[in-house]
Scaffold this active site. Structure first.
Site, short mmCIF file in Angstrom:
data_model
loop_
_atom_site.label_atom_id
_atom_site.label_comp_id
_atom_site.label_asym_id
_atom_site.label_seq_id
_atom_site.Cartn_x
_atom_site.Cartn_y
_atom_site.Cartn_z
N SER A 46 -8.15 81.35 42.99
CA SER A 46 -9.43 80.95 43.56
C SER A 46 -10.48 82.06 43.39
O SER A 46 -10.75 82.50 42.28
CB SER A 46 -9.22 80.55 45.03
OG SER A 46 -10.32 79.81 45.50
N HIS B 172 -5.21 72.67 45.43
CA HIS B 172 -5.79 73.99 45.14
C HIS B 172 -4.78 75.13 45.30
O HIS B 172 -4.86 76.13 44.60
CB HIS B 172 -6.98 74.20 46.07
CG HIS B 172 -7.75 75.46 45.81
ND1 HIS B 172 -8.38 75.71 44.61
CD2 HIS B 172 -7.99 76.55 46.60
CE1 HIS B 172 -8.98 76.89 44.67
NE2 HIS B 172 -8.75 77.42 45.86
#
Length: 277
Positions: free
Chosen positions: A104, A256
């Site tokens: 991320s 994610h």
């Protein structure tokens, strides 16, 4: 008694006390540096570290103000400064070459570190890396100068709640258990993190643009979840086009948090990538 191959420590870099963990089951193996994402910590790598440590010496770093690292309002929380902090910590550990892995926001930090020091970071692994995000809106930057604005940040995060946040980042919600909730929640028991996040709003400079990405010549491995709601898979595909020496993979029914959701698959891709010439 068998000697432990794990230790954690703190190092003062750029005026902030940085927490890092070292896993050296085989100290002569190549070094891999793990960088976590926004509102996270090295806890996010807990499932892949045991799978990686047979082939790599691992350094997991908690970026300020996250995890167990100091929550400082003096530190400049820009990506460039975070990348500089990573570089200085790695060099202080007498490491000459390493692979760098970023999840991320940690992907952007890893890309900047790799761009600044291609001699130090020979390969880059991006796990659902942030990409192409602009600087935060001027209204929010102005708000960060308002006294006690950090309480608004605290209120917003509390209203979201750890469970709602985890629902956003994983596809298979059955993976969410108490250990996972406690691990991601722990750093937020210290109010100073909200003051530091207030500073971060001010310092955040936005992601690298296409022209800068094209300058990163090291081999890059991009791993995504097809159901990523935070950084959609299209961002990964675009990064794959802009990074000149990159390979892209995505997993179905995955969100994610790929290191939590697909630890075996992610590790297998990393092994293949790092062992290739």
């Amino acid at each position: 008694m068998e000697k432990s191959h794990y230790y954690c420590s703190t190092m003062n870099i750029l005026g902030v006390n940085v927490h890092y963990e070292v896993y050296e089951k085989y100290p002569t193996k190549p070094t891999m540096v793990l960088i976590h994402g926004f509102l996270s910590s090295s806890f996010c790598y807990r499932k892949i570290i045991p799978l990686l440590e047979n082939e790599f010496r691992i350094i997991a770093i908690d970026l300020p103000p996250f995890g167990k690292t100091e929550k400082s309002t003096r530190f400049v929380h820009s990506y460039k400064n975070m990348a500089n902090l990573v570089i200085q910590l790695v060099e202080s550990l007498q490491i000459k070459k390493a692979y760098i892995v970023g999840h991320s926001m940690g992907g952007q930090v890893s890309l900047i570190a790799a761009k600044e020091r291609p001699d130090l970071f020979e390969k880059v692994v991006l796990l659902c890396s942030s990409g192409y995000m602009k600087r935060v809106h001027p209204t929010l930057i102005f708000g960060s100068y308002v006294p006690y604005f950090y309480l608004c940040i605290k209120h917003w995060l509390a209203r979201q709640g750890v469970l709602k946040n985890l629902y956003n980042v994983v596809y298979d919600r059955s993976l969410i258990d108490q250990e996972m909730m406690d691990g991601y929640m722990e750093p937020f028991h210290d109010d100073r993190i909200f003051m530091a996040l207030n500073r971060m709003i001010r310092d955040h400079e936005g992601d690298l643009g296409a022209e800068e990405l094209k300058l990163i010549e090291q081999p890059s491995l991009l791993i995504w979840g097809d159901e990523d709601k935070i950084v959609p898979v299209q961002v990964g595909e675009r990064l794959n086009k802009d990074l000149p020496n990159s390979t892209f993979f995505s997993f179905k029914n995955t969100g994610h948090l790929v290191p939590e959701e697909r630890p075996e698959h992610v590790t297998e891709k990393i092994f293949d990538f790092c062992q290739a010439n």
